[in-house]
Design a protein around this motif. Structure first.
Motif, PDB file in Angstrom:
ATOM      1  N   MET A  25      67.059  -5.075 -42.910  1.00 47.67           N
ATOM      2  CA  MET A  25      65.951  -4.649 -43.769  1.00 47.67           C
ATOM      3  C   MET A  25      65.178  -5.842 -44.311  1.00 47.67           C
ATOM      4  SD  MET A  25      67.401  -1.292 -45.830  1.00 47.67           S
ATOM      5  CE  MET A  25      69.043  -1.914 -46.192  1.00 47.67           C
ATOM      6  N   LEU A  26      65.882  -6.918 -44.619  1.00 49.92           N
ATOM      7  CA  LEU A  26      65.209  -8.136 -45.059  1.00 49.92           C
ATOM      8  C   LEU A  26      64.316  -8.702 -43.958  1.00 49.92           C
ATOM      9  CD1 LEU A  26      64.869 -10.347 -47.235  1.00 49.92           C
ATOM     10  CD2 LEU A  26      66.870 -11.492 -46.242  1.00 49.92           C
ATOM     11  N   ALA A  27      64.788  -8.641 -42.720  1.00 46.82           N
ATOM     12  CA  ALA A  27      63.994  -9.144 -41.600  1.00 46.82           C
ATOM     13  C   ALA A  27      62.750  -8.301 -41.345  1.00 46.82           C
ATOM     14  CB  ALA A  27      64.853  -9.197 -40.334  1.00 46.82           C
ATOM     15  N   CYS A  28      62.738  -7.059 -41.816  1.00 47.09           N
ATOM     16  CA  CYS A  28      61.577  -6.187 -41.635  1.00 47.09           C
ATOM     17  C   CYS A  28      60.453  -6.497 -42.609  1.00 47.09           C
ATOM     18  CB  CYS A  28      61.985  -4.721 -41.794  1.00 47.09           C
ATOM     19  SG  CYS A  28      63.004  -4.063 -40.454  1.00 47.09           S
ATOM     20  N   LEU A  29      60.711  -7.266 -43.646  1.00 42.21           N
ATOM     21  CA  LEU A  29      59.708  -7.482 -44.686  1.00 42.21           C
ATOM     22  C   LEU A  29      58.432  -8.150 -44.184  1.00 42.21           C
ATOM     23  CD1 LEU A  29      61.895  -8.487 -47.775  1.00 42.21           C
ATOM     24  CD2 LEU A  29      60.865  -6.278 -47.219  1.00 42.21           C
ATOM     25  N   PRO A  30      58.492  -9.186 -43.314  1.00 38.20           N
ATOM     26  CA  PRO A  30      57.217  -9.757 -42.839  1.00 38.20           C
ATOM     27  C   PRO A  30      56.355  -8.752 -42.093  1.00 38.20           C
ATOM     28  CG  PRO A  30      59.032 -11.259 -42.397  1.00 38.20           C
ATOM     29  CD  PRO A  30      59.644  -9.984 -42.856  1.00 38.20           C
ATOM     30  N   GLY A  31      56.965  -7.932 -41.235  1.00 40.36           N
ATOM     31  CA  GLY A  31      56.195  -6.930 -40.515  1.00 40.36           C
ATOM     32  C   GLY A  31      55.627  -5.868 -41.436  1.00 40.36           C
ATOM     33  N   ILE A  32      56.411  -5.449 -42.440  1.00 40.84           N
ATOM     34  CA  ILE A  32      55.918  -4.455 -43.391  1.00 40.84           C
ATOM     35  C   ILE A  32      54.747  -5.024 -44.193  1.00 40.84           C
ATOM     36  CG2 ILE A  32      56.531  -3.133 -45.445  1.00 40.84           C
ATOM     37  CD1 ILE A  32      59.354  -2.898 -44.335  1.00 40.84           C
ATOM     38  N   ALA A  33      54.847  -6.290 -44.579  1.00 40.99           N
ATOM     39  CA  ALA A  33      53.758  -6.924 -45.322  1.00 40.99           C
ATOM     40  C   ALA A  33      52.481  -6.975 -44.480  1.00 40.99           C
ATOM     41  CB  ALA A  33      54.175  -8.322 -45.763  1.00 40.99           C
ATOM     42  N   ALA A  34      52.624  -7.312 -43.196  1.00 42.41           N
ATOM     43  CA  ALA A  34      51.445  -7.375 -42.321  1.00 42.41           C
ATOM     44  C   ALA A  34      50.840  -5.991 -42.114  1.00 42.41           C
ATOM     45  CB  ALA A  34      51.824  -8.006 -40.985  1.00 42.41           C
ATOM     46  N   LEU A  35      51.680  -4.989 -41.875  1.00 44.01           N
ATOM     47  CA  LEU A  35      51.183  -3.625 -41.711  1.00 44.01           C
ATOM     48  C   LEU A  35      50.462  -3.141 -42.967  1.00 44.01           C
ATOM     49  CD1 LEU A  35      54.176  -1.874 -39.882  1.00 44.01           C
ATOM     50  CD2 LEU A  35      51.848  -2.103 -38.993  1.00 44.01           C
ATOM     51  N   SER A  36      51.030  -3.428 -44.128  1.00 45.42           N
ATOM     52  CA  SER A  36      50.419  -2.984 -45.373  1.00 45.42           C
ATOM     53  C   SER A  36      49.098  -3.692 -45.630  1.00 45.42           C
ATOM     54  CB  SER A  36      51.381  -3.238 -46.544  1.00 45.42           C
ATOM     55  OG  SER A  36      52.618  -2.572 -46.339  1.00 45.42           O
ATOM     56  N   PHE A  37      49.003  -4.961 -45.260  1.00 46.06           N
ATOM     57  CA  PHE A  37      47.757  -5.703 -45.481  1.00 46.06           C
ATOM     58  C   PHE A  37      46.629  -5.148 -44.628  1.00 46.06           C
ATOM     59  CE2 PHE A  37      44.854  -9.083 -44.176  1.00 46.06           C
ATOM     60  CZ  PHE A  37      44.354  -9.485 -45.408  1.00 46.06           C
ATOM     61  N   PHE A  38      46.921  -4.844 -43.368  1.00 44.24           N
ATOM     62  CA  PHE A  38      45.865  -4.422 -42.455  1.00 44.24           C
ATOM     63  C   PHE A  38      45.572  -2.932 -42.519  1.00 44.24           C
ATOM     64  CE2 PHE A  38      47.125  -8.407 -40.286  1.00 44.24           C
ATOM     65  CZ  PHE A  38      45.873  -9.000 -40.202  1.00 44.24           C
ATOM     66  N   PHE A  39      46.582  -2.106 -42.850  1.00 44.17           N
ATOM     67  CA  PHE A  39      46.387  -0.664 -42.778  1.00 44.17           C
ATOM     68  C   PHE A  39      46.541   0.053 -44.109  1.00 44.17           C
ATOM     69  CE2 PHE A  39      47.838  -1.781 -38.418  1.00 44.17           C
ATOM     70  CZ  PHE A  39      46.645  -1.505 -37.774  1.00 44.17           C
ATOM     71  N   GLY A  40      46.717  -0.678 -45.180  1.00 51.17           N
ATOM     72  CA  GLY A  40      46.666  -0.066 -46.489  1.00 51.17           C
ATOM     73  C   GLY A  40      47.993   0.447 -47.012  1.00 51.17           C
ATOM     74  N   PRO A  41      47.974   1.062 -48.186  1.00 48.86           N
ATOM     75  CA  PRO A  41      49.213   1.489 -48.855  1.00 48.86           C
ATOM     76  C   PRO A  41      49.889   2.672 -48.199  1.00 48.86           C
ATOM     77  CG  PRO A  41      47.291   2.249 -50.066  1.00 48.86           C
ATOM     78  CD  PRO A  41      46.768   1.373 -48.976  1.00 48.86           C
ATOM     79  N   GLY A  42      49.220   3.330 -47.246  1.00 52.01           N
ATOM     80  CA  GLY A  42      49.863   4.444 -46.571  1.00 52.01           C
ATOM     81  C   GLY A  42      51.149   4.045 -45.872  1.00 52.01           C
ATOM     82  N   VAL A  43      51.229   2.798 -45.417  1.00 59.27           N
ATOM     83  CA  VAL A  43      52.447   2.305 -44.765  1.00 59.27           C
ATOM     84  C   VAL A  43      53.616   2.334 -45.741  1.00 59.27           C
ATOM     85  CG1 VAL A  43      53.509   0.293 -43.680  1.00 59.27           C
ATOM     86  CG2 VAL A  43      51.129   0.880 -43.163  1.00 59.27           C
ATOM     87  N   LEU A  44      53.392   1.844 -46.949  1.00 63.87           N
ATOM     88  CA  LEU A  44      54.457   1.818 -47.952  1.00 63.87           C
ATOM     89  C   LEU A  44      54.841   3.236 -48.386  1.00 63.87           C
ATOM     90  CD1 LEU A  44      53.175  -1.145 -50.151  1.00 63.87           C
ATOM     91  CD2 LEU A  44      54.837  -1.204 -48.285  1.00 63.87           C
ATOM     92  N   ILE A  45      53.861   4.126 -48.454  1.00 62.51           N
ATOM     93  CA  ILE A  45      54.160   5.516 -48.832  1.00 62.51           C
ATOM     94  C   ILE A  45      55.016   6.188 -47.760  1.00 62.51           C
ATOM     95  CG2 ILE A  45      53.125   7.770 -49.268  1.00 62.51           C
ATOM     96  CD1 ILE A  45      50.724   6.326 -50.472  1.00 62.51           C
ATOM     97  N   ASN A  46      54.684   5.966 -46.494  1.00 63.03           N
ATOM     98  CA  ASN A  46      55.491   6.531 -45.407  1.00 63.03           C
ATOM     99  C   ASN A  46      56.923   6.015 -45.456  1.00 63.03           C
ATOM    100  OD1 ASN A  46      53.445   8.084 -44.312  1.00 63.03           O
ATOM    101  ND2 ASN A  46      52.781   6.486 -42.897  1.00 63.03           N
ATOM    102  N   ILE A  47      57.069   4.724 -45.677  1.00 65.17           N
ATOM    103  CA  ILE A  47      58.410   4.135 -45.737  1.00 65.17           C
ATOM    104  C   ILE A  47      59.201   4.715 -46.907  1.00 65.17           C
ATOM    105  CG2 ILE A  47      59.656   1.982 -46.164  1.00 65.17           C
ATOM    106  CD1 ILE A  47      57.498   0.535 -44.579  1.00 65.17           C
TER     107      ILE A  47
END
Length: 339
Positions: A25-47
């Protein structure tokens, strides 16, 4: 003596299941940060919704089975929800991550006996079900945000107004256009490729961390990426006018994410070293086949599930030789070593 301490089968460092899950899960943080930056808060809501759904489903099954809730501490349900939420489009309705999380835990995991017993990757099984059941909301990603359009973060309710097809969707639906005509038509925005290239780099950063911590075997992602590139180059060389170039498979899809975080699942994949390589190669060939001749633009989830079904056969035919025997045994019974 020190060499005796390092000899097999002794291990000096061991991690619990919960520690491994936290590291992934820690290793997923860079990808989650990039997804959230480019595609908005919907990524964090889905997660968030997928994780809550998976944990609630796990707790419900433990209650039904009268098992201790300490099993929730291993983090497997939380990681399943995290991986599923990452795969979902940022504009997906709230009920999609919730229903996907329930299916991943109840049907793809606990129905087979729980952690360590599931033959299929739970996150990929749920994603494939959602993709088949709800193709329209599962295929619409928002256009990538830039510093000039950062106001898209201010209103989640307006996300539906700037959705569009992904790069692979645009290529799949280009019709009879040749490659040069497609690139000149402007159907694929440069911002989309730019965003997914940065996201792929972020997944590489997280995958490099897993390799550095020796949590995943390097043979699996290397075999997968090499197969994708070689098979993609072969198909592209066969018809450069209509087939996708090899780099598009890496820059416009989920190949990098799958190579580091999906194919390395120790439960649903092959267990032997050669089996892991063959497993990754099989997934790569299926991905290129589906993207070239199939009806789905991506195909990673279906390829992983098909190879999950083949994992027991791979383990059977790639079983390593037991110490004291001249060749690997092919039966389940005990076999005496030859003199």
């Amino acid at each position: 003596m020190r060499w005796m301490q390092l000899a097999s089968p002794h291990t000096l460092h061991s991690l619990t299941t919960a520690q491994v899950m936290r590291q992934v899960m820690l290793a997923c943080l860079p990808g989650i940060a990039a997804l959230s930056f480019f595609f908005g808060p919907g990524v964090l809501i889905n997660i968030l919704l997928a994780c809550l759904s998976c944990v609630a489903s796990e707790a419900l099954v433990l209650y039904w089975r009268q098992r201790s809730w300490r099993c929730l501490h291993d983090g497997s349900a939380l990681l399943t929800g995290l991986l599923l939420g990452i795969c979902l489009p940022a504009t997906a309705p709230w009920w999609i991550p919730i229903s996907g999380g329930f299916f991943a835990i109840l049907c793809a995991k606990q129905l087979f006996g729980g952690l360590g017993q599931n033959p299929f990757n739970p996150a990929m099984a749920a994603y494939a079900l959602l993709l088949i059941s709800f193709p329209l909301p599962m295929s619409q990603w928002p256009l990538p945000l830039t510093l000039d359009s950062i106001e898209g973060w201010r209103s989640v309710a307006q996300l539906d107004g700037w959705t569009g097809a992904t790069a692979l969707d645009a290529w799949r639906n280009k019709g009879l256009l040749m490659a040069d005509e497609f690139w000149a038509s402007g159907q694929l925005l440069p911002e989309m490729l730019h965003a997914w290239a940065w996201i792929a780099g972020a997944w590489c950063l997280g995958g490099g961390y897993l390799l550095w911590r020796r949590l995943i075997p390097w043979q699996t992602p290397v075999a997968f990426f090499a197969t994708i590139f070689l098979a993609g180059a072969l198909v592209w060389g066969w018809d450069t006018s209509h087939q996708a170039p090899p780099w598009l498979h890496f820059a416009a899809g989920s190949v990098v994410f799958a190579g580091f975080f999906i194919l390395t699942d120790p439960v649903s994949g092959a267990t032997s070293l050669r089996g892991k390589v063959y497993f990754a190669m099989g997934v790569g060939l299926l991905v290129i086949s589906i993207r070239t001749w199939g009806s789905y633009p991506d195909g990673v989830a279906f390829s992983v599930l098909l190879m999950n079904a083949a994992a027991p056969a791979l383990d059977y035919f790639t079983r390593p030789r037991t110490y004291g025997q001249r060749k690997a045994a092919r039966t389940m019974g005990h076999r005496e070593p030859k003199e």
